[in-house]
Design a protein around this motif. Structure first.
Motif, PDB file in Angstrom:
ATOM      1  N   ARG A 142      -2.063  -5.724  -9.704  1.00 44.46           N
ATOM      2  CA  ARG A 142      -1.956  -6.946  -8.884  1.00 44.46           C
ATOM      3  C   ARG A 142      -2.438  -8.199  -9.620  1.00 44.46           C
ATOM      4  O   ARG A 142      -3.372  -8.161 -10.408  1.00 44.46           O
ATOM      5  CB  ARG A 142      -2.739  -6.869  -7.563  1.00 44.46           C
ATOM      6  N   ARG A 189     -10.048 -14.409  -8.927  1.00 47.26           N
ATOM      7  CA  ARG A 189      -9.067 -14.515 -10.028  1.00 47.26           C
ATOM      8  C   ARG A 189      -9.551 -15.458 -11.127  1.00 47.26           C
ATOM      9  O   ARG A 189      -9.393 -15.169 -12.318  1.00 47.26           O
ATOM     10  CB  ARG A 189      -7.730 -14.995  -9.446  1.00 47.26           C
ATOM     11  N   GLU A 237       0.853  -1.188   0.000  1.00 50.74           N
ATOM     12  CA  GLU A 237       0.000   0.000   0.000  1.00 50.74           C
ATOM     13  C   GLU A 237       0.896   1.249   0.000  1.00 50.74           C
ATOM     14  O   GLU A 237       1.940   1.291   0.643  1.00 50.74           O
ATOM     15  CB  GLU A 237      -0.937   0.117   1.218  1.00 50.74           C
ATOM     16  N   LYS A 288       1.018   2.512  -7.176  1.00 50.87           N
ATOM     17  CA  LYS A 288       0.623   1.697  -8.335  1.00 50.87           C
ATOM     18  C   LYS A 288      -0.421   2.397  -9.206  1.00 50.87           C
ATOM     19  O   LYS A 288      -0.334   2.314 -10.430  1.00 50.87           O
ATOM     20  CB  LYS A 288       0.030   0.355  -7.882  1.00 50.87           C
ATOM     21  N   GLU A 307      -6.933  -6.563  -9.462  1.00 49.46           N
ATOM     22  CA  GLU A 307      -7.313  -7.714  -8.630  1.00 49.46           C
ATOM     23  C   GLU A 307      -7.204  -7.346  -7.153  1.00 49.46           C
ATOM     24  O   GLU A 307      -6.322  -6.555  -6.800  1.00 49.46           O
ATOM     25  CB  GLU A 307      -6.402  -8.894  -8.929  1.00 49.46           C
ATOM     26  N   PRO A 308      -7.996  -7.920  -6.248  1.00 55.16           N
ATOM     27  CA  PRO A 308      -9.127  -8.722  -6.655  1.00 55.16           C
ATOM     28  C   PRO A 308     -10.156  -7.848  -7.355  1.00 55.16           C
ATOM     29  O   PRO A 308     -10.326  -6.694  -6.980  1.00 55.16           O
ATOM     30  CB  PRO A 308      -9.672  -9.275  -5.324  1.00 55.16           C
ATOM     31  N   MET A 349      -9.584 -14.891  -2.908  1.00 52.21           N
ATOM     32  CA  MET A 349      -8.687 -14.250  -3.883  1.00 52.21           C
ATOM     33  C   MET A 349      -8.643 -15.082  -5.159  1.00 52.21           C
ATOM     34  O   MET A 349      -8.710 -14.556  -6.265  1.00 52.21           O
ATOM     35  CB  MET A 349      -7.259 -14.103  -3.325  1.00 52.21           C
ATOM     36  N   LEU A 376     -12.343  -7.358   1.063  1.00 48.73           N
ATOM     37  CA  LEU A 376     -11.628  -6.157   1.541  1.00 48.73           C
ATOM     38  C   LEU A 376     -12.369  -5.394   2.632  1.00 48.73           C
ATOM     39  O   LEU A 376     -11.769  -4.590   3.346  1.00 48.73           O
ATOM     40  CB  LEU A 376     -11.335  -5.193   0.379  1.00 48.73           C
ATOM     41  N   TYR A 395       1.040 -11.474   0.028  1.00 51.88           N
ATOM     42  CA  TYR A 395       0.139 -11.127   1.155  1.00 51.88           C
ATOM     43  C   TYR A 395      -0.315 -12.362   1.942  1.00 51.88           C
ATOM     44  O   TYR A 395      -0.218 -12.397   3.161  1.00 51.88           O
ATOM     45  CB  TYR A 395      -1.086 -10.342   0.650  1.00 51.88           C
ATOM     46  N   GLN A 396      -0.881 -13.354   1.205  1.00 49.50           N
ATOM     47  CA  GLN A 396      -1.367 -14.526   1.943  1.00 49.50           C
ATOM     48  C   GLN A 396      -0.179 -15.414   2.342  1.00 49.50           C
ATOM     49  O   GLN A 396      -0.183 -16.017   3.411  1.00 49.50           O
ATOM     50  CB  GLN A 396      -2.386 -15.309   1.100  1.00 49.50           C
ATOM     51  N   ARG A 432     -14.361  -8.941  -4.380  1.00 48.62           N
ATOM     52  CA  ARG A 432     -13.440  -7.944  -3.820  1.00 48.62           C
ATOM     53  C   ARG A 432     -14.062  -7.257  -2.592  1.00 48.62           C
ATOM     54  O   ARG A 432     -13.430  -7.106  -1.550  1.00 48.62           O
ATOM     55  CB  ARG A 432     -13.112  -6.884  -4.892  1.00 48.62           C
ATOM     56  N   PHE A 452      -6.778  -4.678   4.895  1.00 48.88           N
ATOM     57  CA  PHE A 452      -5.327  -4.850   4.884  1.00 48.88           C
ATOM     58  C   PHE A 452      -4.592  -3.636   5.474  1.00 48.88           C
ATOM     59  O   PHE A 452      -3.522  -3.785   6.035  1.00 48.88           O
ATOM     60  CB  PHE A 452      -4.841  -5.160   3.461  1.00 48.88           C
ATOM     61  N   ALA A 479       0.650 -11.126  -5.789  1.00 47.96           N
ATOM     62  CA  ALA A 479       0.116 -10.484  -4.576  1.00 47.96           C
ATOM     63  C   ALA A 479      -0.345 -11.541  -3.579  1.00 47.96           C
ATOM     64  O   ALA A 479      -0.242 -11.357  -2.362  1.00 47.96           O
ATOM     65  CB  ALA A 479      -1.035  -9.547  -4.935  1.00 47.96           C
ATOM     66  N   THR A 480      -0.862 -12.656  -4.078  1.00 51.80           N
ATOM     67  CA  THR A 480      -1.299 -13.724  -3.168  1.00 51.80           C
ATOM     68  C   THR A 480      -0.089 -14.360  -2.487  1.00 51.80           C
ATOM     69  O   THR A 480      -0.112 -14.655  -1.285  1.00 51.80           O
ATOM     70  CB  THR A 480      -2.105 -14.796  -3.935  1.00 51.80           C
TER      71      THR A 480
HETATM   72  P1  TMP Z   1      -5.521  -2.350  -3.680  1.00 55.24           P
HETATM   73  O1  TMP Z   1      -6.549  -2.442  -4.755  1.00 55.24           O
HETATM   74  O2  TMP Z   1      -5.537  -1.082  -2.932  1.00 55.24           O
HETATM   75  O3  TMP Z   1      -4.188  -2.745  -4.121  1.00 55.24           O
HETATM   76  O4  TMP Z   1      -6.000  -3.346  -2.521  1.00 55.24           O
HETATM   77  C1  TMP Z   1      -6.126  -4.686  -2.653  1.00 55.24           C
HETATM   78  C2  TMP Z   1      -5.703  -5.317  -1.345  1.00 55.24           C
HETATM   79  O5  TMP Z   1      -5.871  -6.720  -1.467  1.00 55.24           O
HETATM   80  C3  TMP Z   1      -4.255  -5.055  -0.999  1.00 55.24           C
HETATM   81  O6  TMP Z   1      -4.141  -4.808   0.378  1.00 55.24           O
HETATM   82  C4  TMP Z   1      -3.580  -6.369  -1.317  1.00 55.24           C
HETATM   83  C5  TMP Z   1      -4.673  -7.374  -1.122  1.00 55.24           C
HETATM   84  N1  TMP Z   1      -4.506  -8.573  -1.957  1.00 55.24           N
HETATM   85  C6  TMP Z   1      -4.171  -9.759  -1.357  1.00 55.24           C
HETATM   86  O7  TMP Z   1      -4.005  -9.822  -0.144  1.00 55.24           O
HETATM   87  N2  TMP Z   1      -4.026 -10.870  -2.131  1.00 55.24           N
HETATM   88  C7  TMP Z   1      -4.234 -10.854  -3.483  1.00 55.24           C
HETATM   89  O8  TMP Z   1      -4.105 -11.888  -4.150  1.00 55.24           O
HETATM   90  C8  TMP Z   1      -4.586  -9.599  -4.098  1.00 55.24           C
HETATM   91  C9  TMP Z   1      -4.819  -9.538  -5.570  1.00 55.24           C
HETATM   92  C10 TMP Z   1      -4.718  -8.485  -3.296  1.00 55.24           C
END
Ligand code: TMP
Length: 211
Positions: A98, A76, A14, A18, A41-42, A72, A56, A106-107, A52, A158, A102-103
């Motif tokens: 993303r 996808r 964050e 982007k 994504e998502p 996620m 979120l 983040y995950q 999404r 997040f 990103a998965t």
């Molecule tokens: P963003 O659109 O602001 O980037 O936010 C999407 C949020 O979702 C961001 O915190 C990252 C998270 N995310 C995951 O945790 N796993 C994923 O696979 C994707 C695509 C996003």
């Protein structure tokens, strides 16, 4: 048959910037006459955007890491089938904010899900699809989070996470970039926006020059 389009993804924590880079790259590609679509994504299709919202939005009921991971990939799978694959097949370039990296970050990094489990789901959800170019806008979490929280928006689930969480996310991104330098372009996102955009455009132009 149309030549398959190129698939470019943008990654970063964050506050990495982007959205600004995605907007500039879209305009840049359109100006060169390239058919291009932008997605994220998502999300990215009406159904995936509903997922999404689910994943979120903060809620009273906890969302376990496994549920988050599968949502996620559910989003996808819909996005790949209904938007990304058809666009690439007709020759459009796709700029996606993303994707599966990103998965992993983040995950995998953030939540601690084993990366091998995520890779298994990747093989199931989109066996033949991997980005041609991934731009990593790299920023230390302390700076990124300050930027993101300074926007004055309420943020999402997040953005409630700790700096330690984003340190782990960033570490996986850097590890992935290091493992596949031919696909990844790491950009120092603490640099002035103009400089960031120049590097992003140069990486995209290099892709335009390859067959
Ligand atoms: P963003 O659109 O602001 O980037 O936010 C999407 C949020 O979702 C961001 O915190 C990252 C998270 N995310 C995951 O945790 N796993 C994923 O696979 C994707 C695509 C996003």
């Amino acid at each position: 048959m149309a030549t398959r389009g190129r698939f470019i993804t943008l990654e970063g924590i964050e506050g990495a910037g982007k959205s600004s880079v995605a907007r500039a790259l879209l305009q840049h590609l359109q100006a060169t006459g390239q058919a291009v679509i932008a997605s994220r994504e998502p999300g990215g299709t009406p159904m995936a955007e509903r997922i999404r919202e689910l994943v979120l939005t903060r809620s009273e009921e906890p969302l376990p890491a496994g549920g988050e991971l599968l949502l996620m990939f559910a989003a996808r799978a819909v996005h790949v089938s209904n938007l990304l694959e058809p666009a690439l097949a007709r020759g459009d370039w796709v700029l996606c904010d993303r994707f599966t990296d990103a998965t992993l970050a983040y995950q995998g990094g953030g939540r601690g899900v084993p990366l091998d489990d995520i890779l298994s789901l990747t093989r199931f959800a989109h066996p033949g699809l991997s980005p041609d170019l991934t731009l990593l806008l790299d920023v230390p979490p302390a700076i990124g989070l300050q930027r993101a929280r300074g926007r004055g928006e309420n943020g999402d689930r997040f953005e409630d996470e700790t700096v330690a969480f984003f340190d782990r996310v960033r570490a996986v991104y850097l590890q992935l970039a290091h493992a596949q330098p031919q696909r990844w372009c790491v950009i120092d996102a603490t640099a002035p926006l103009q400089r960031v955009l120049e590097q992003a455009k140069a990486a995209v132009q290099a892709l335009q020059g390859t067959p």
